[in-house]
Design an enzyme around this catalytic site. Structure first.
Site, PDB file in Angstrom:
ATOM      1  N   TYR A  83       0.842  -1.194   0.000  1.00  0.00           N
ATOM      2  CA  TYR A  83       0.000   0.000   0.000  1.00  0.00           C
ATOM      3  C   TYR A  83       0.879   1.247   0.000  1.00  0.00           C
ATOM      4  O   TYR A  83       1.207   1.818   1.045  1.00  0.00           O
ATOM      5  CB  TYR A  83      -0.940   0.011   1.202  1.00  0.00           C
ATOM      6  CG  TYR A  83      -1.752  -1.257   1.387  1.00  0.00           C
ATOM      7  CD1 TYR A  83      -1.969  -2.142   0.332  1.00  0.00           C
ATOM      8  CD2 TYR A  83      -2.317  -1.585   2.622  1.00  0.00           C
ATOM      9  CE1 TYR A  83      -2.706  -3.301   0.492  1.00  0.00           C
ATOM     10  CE2 TYR A  83      -3.065  -2.734   2.784  1.00  0.00           C
ATOM     11  CZ  TYR A  83      -3.244  -3.599   1.727  1.00  0.00           C
ATOM     12  OH  TYR A  83      -3.969  -4.752   1.897  1.00  0.00           O
ATOM     13  N   PRO A 131     -14.221  -7.704   2.297  1.00  0.00           N
ATOM     14  CA  PRO A 131     -15.311  -8.302   3.076  1.00  0.00           C
ATOM     15  C   PRO A 131     -16.696  -7.898   2.622  1.00  0.00           C
ATOM     16  O   PRO A 131     -17.681  -8.520   3.019  1.00  0.00           O
ATOM     17  CB  PRO A 131     -15.035  -7.812   4.504  1.00  0.00           C
ATOM     18  CG  PRO A 131     -14.333  -6.505   4.305  1.00  0.00           C
ATOM     19  CD  PRO A 131     -13.473  -6.704   3.086  1.00  0.00           C
TER      20      PRO A 131
END
Length: 279
Positions: A56, A203
């Site tokens: 990231y 998710p």
């Protein structure tokens, strides 16, 4: 009642509903200031598990979290991932699990996060060009040296998980998984049997129109958002699931964390359980 806590590795207690920092802007400017505020607000609201990775921003996300939260409050776990690197020739990201690379990335993560030990360090992916024993063995050595507390894996099969567990104690697995994408259900089952934390990345995801309509309808019935429905389903589906939804908005962060309070009847859960065939 669904438990809101889980002990990673049997002893590291965290709130099951965590936060994924991947989407936080890190470049200087208003976006970064908002990112700092979101990270701090997550901790204010009781989040004790925050997920990041070297991938990231090449470590920029780790530096952002350290700026926002260091010195870290007691009980806060920031887990990061290594094993992806830029190619020297093209500059593209690629899997790289060579021992020297893993060791260097862990050392740099310690520096960026301003810690002497990473409580949970996860291998971002298994590099097919490097023996698994060498990759996991390097993390085991770093653990022995006190630089890693617990070791996790990401995007693994049941076979790879079992192979790794012959070398180290695996504390967590981070695979893609959500209400409408249950490809890794066998891995989740293996984690349940071993008491391993399962951190689903992505998710929350929406499938075809039929599934989207059913989730939206249930959200209306429960006076909730579709995202809260999806997160509440994860929390109730397995006691080892630790969702780490990410967002770049404080209001969404606050909404997501309220998913813990959403109460579903067995009928609601049955309806959601059947959605994977529709997705």
């Amino acid at each position: 009642m669904t438990s809101t806590a889980f002990c990673i590795g049997g002893d590291l207690k965290v709130r099951r509903l965590g936060f994924g920092a991947m989407h936080l802007p890190t470049d200087p400017g208003p976006g970064r200031e908002t990112s700092l505020a979101i990270a701090r607000r997550a901790v204010e609201l009781g989040v004790t598990l925050i997920d990041t990775a070297y991938l990231y921003g090449g470590g920029a996300n780790e530096e952002l979290l350290a700026e926002a939260l260091h010195p870290y409050p007691d009980g806060l776990l920031i887990t990061t991932k290594v094993g992806v690197a830029r190619s020297g020739s093209s500059g593209e990201w690629k899997l790289d699990g060579r021992p020297a690379v893993l060791r260097e990335q862990v050392e740099q993560a310690l520096r960026r996060l301003r810690v002497e030990r990473i409580g949970l360090l996860q291998l971002h992916r298994i590099d097919p060009d490097t023996p698994l024993a060498d990759q996991v063995g390097t993390l085991r050595d770093l653990q022995t040296e006190g630089k890693i507390g617990r070791i996790g894996l990401s995007e693994v099969t049941v076979g790879e998980l079992n192979q790794a567990r012959e070398i180290v104690d695996v504390a967590s697995v981070q695979n893609r998984y959500n209400l409408l994408d249950r490809e890794h259900e066998p891995v989740l089952t293996a984690c349940e049997a071993a008491g391993i934390a399962f951190l689903p990345w992505r998710p929350v995801a929406w499938g075809k129109s039929g599934a989207k309509a059913e989730i939206a309808s249930m959200a209306t019935e429960l006076d909730a958002t579709p995202t809260q429905v999806a997160l509440a389903w994860l929390l109730g589906h397995s006691p080892v699931i630790l969702p780490i939804p990410g967002t770049a908005r404080i209001d969404h962060l606050e909404e997501n964390l309220l998913a813990e309070r959403l109460e579903m009847t067995p009928v609601h859960r049955d309806r959601l359980d059947n959605l994977s065939a529709v997705a």
